[in-house]
Design a protein around this motif. Sequence first.
Motif, short mmCIF file in Angstrom:
data_model
loop_
_atom_site.label_atom_id
_atom_site.label_comp_id
_atom_site.label_asym_id
_atom_site.label_seq_id
_atom_site.Cartn_x
_atom_site.Cartn_y
_atom_site.Cartn_z
N LYS A 73 2.13 -3.26 0.86
CA LYS A 73 2.51 -4.67 0.95
C LYS A 73 3.49 -4.91 2.10
O LYS A 73 3.32 -5.83 2.89
CB LYS A 73 3.10 -5.16 -0.37
N ASP A 74 4.51 -4.05 2.20
CA ASP A 74 5.51 -4.21 3.26
C ASP A 74 4.91 -4.08 4.66
O ASP A 74 5.37 -4.71 5.60
CB ASP A 74 6.63 -3.18 3.12
N LYS A 75 3.88 -3.26 4.81
CA LYS A 75 3.25 -3.06 6.12
C LYS A 75 2.12 -4.07 6.40
O LYS A 75 1.54 -4.06 7.47
CB LYS A 75 2.72 -1.64 6.24
N GLY A 76 1.82 -4.95 5.43
CA GLY A 76 0.82 -5.99 5.63
C GLY A 76 -0.59 -5.60 5.26
O GLY A 76 -1.51 -6.39 5.42
N TYR A 77 -0.79 -4.38 4.76
CA TYR A 77 -2.13 -3.92 4.42
C TYR A 77 -2.74 -4.74 3.28
O TYR A 77 -3.91 -5.15 3.35
CB TYR A 77 -2.12 -2.45 4.01
N THR A 78 -1.95 -4.99 2.25
CA THR A 78 -2.44 -5.75 1.10
C THR A 78 -2.84 -7.16 1.52
O THR A 78 -3.91 -7.65 1.14
CB THR A 78 -1.35 -5.80 0.00
N GLN A 79 -2.00 -7.80 2.31
CA GLN A 79 -2.29 -9.17 2.74
C GLN A 79 -3.56 -9.22 3.60
O GLN A 79 -4.36 -10.14 3.49
CB GLN A 79 -1.10 -9.75 3.51
N MET A 80 -3.74 -8.22 4.47
CA MET A 80 -4.94 -8.18 5.31
C MET A 80 -6.18 -8.03 4.43
O MET A 80 -7.17 -8.74 4.64
CB MET A 80 -4.84 -7.02 6.31
N ALA A 81 -6.12 -7.17 3.45
CA ALA A 81 -7.27 -6.95 2.55
C ALA A 81 -7.59 -8.23 1.78
O ALA A 81 -8.75 -8.59 1.60
CB ALA A 81 -6.99 -5.81 1.59
N GLU A 82 -6.57 -8.96 1.37
CA GLU A 82 -6.79 -10.22 0.66
C GLU A 82 -7.44 -11.26 1.57
O GLU A 82 -8.31 -12.02 1.13
CB GLU A 82 -5.46 -10.75 0.10
N ARG A 83 -7.04 -11.30 2.83
CA ARG A 83 -7.67 -12.24 3.77
C ARG A 83 -9.14 -11.90 3.99
O ARG A 83 -9.99 -12.80 4.06
CB ARG A 83 -6.92 -12.26 5.10
N ILE A 84 -9.46 -10.63 4.07
CA ILE A 84 -10.86 -10.20 4.28
C ILE A 84 -11.71 -10.63 3.08
O ILE A 84 -12.83 -11.09 3.25
CB ILE A 84 -10.94 -8.67 4.48
N THR A 85 -11.19 -10.46 1.88
CA THR A 85 -11.98 -10.78 0.70
C THR A 85 -12.13 -12.28 0.49
O THR A 85 -13.04 -12.71 -0.20
CB THR A 85 -11.38 -10.16 -0.60
N SER A 86 -11.28 -13.07 1.12
CA SER A 86 -11.36 -14.53 0.92
C SER A 86 -12.30 -15.21 1.91
O SER A 86 -12.49 -16.42 1.85
CB SER A 86 -9.96 -15.14 1.04
N ILE A 87 -12.90 -14.45 2.81
CA ILE A 87 -13.80 -15.05 3.81
C ILE A 87 -15.09 -15.47 3.13
O ILE A 87 -15.69 -14.79 2.38
CB ILE A 87 -14.10 -14.05 4.95
#
Length: 87
Positions: A73-87
């Motif tokens: 989460k701190d490195k942004g990996y979780t947020q990136m994965a969430e953005r990919i799944t919301s496409i």
Amino acid sequence: MFVKTSRRRLSKYNEITCKPNWTCSGPVNTNDPFQDAGITTDLNFLEDFLKSVKNKGPQDIYLRECACPSLWKDKGYTQMAERITSI
């Protein structure tokens, strides 16, 4: 990236497995955006690459990584994965 296909073409039926090479390079330093450069696959590159794969058809993309989930989460990996799944 690992893709199993019998037709040598991507379709919406392909499942994509991606091992992004996240690392345990230490705590996040917000003053040094390049702290992981050359160690970890750049998140901007990975996100745009996976978006382009989804635009080609496959919708089932699986990220497989085991390195330091406490830092994701701190490195942004979780947020990136969430953005990919919301496409």
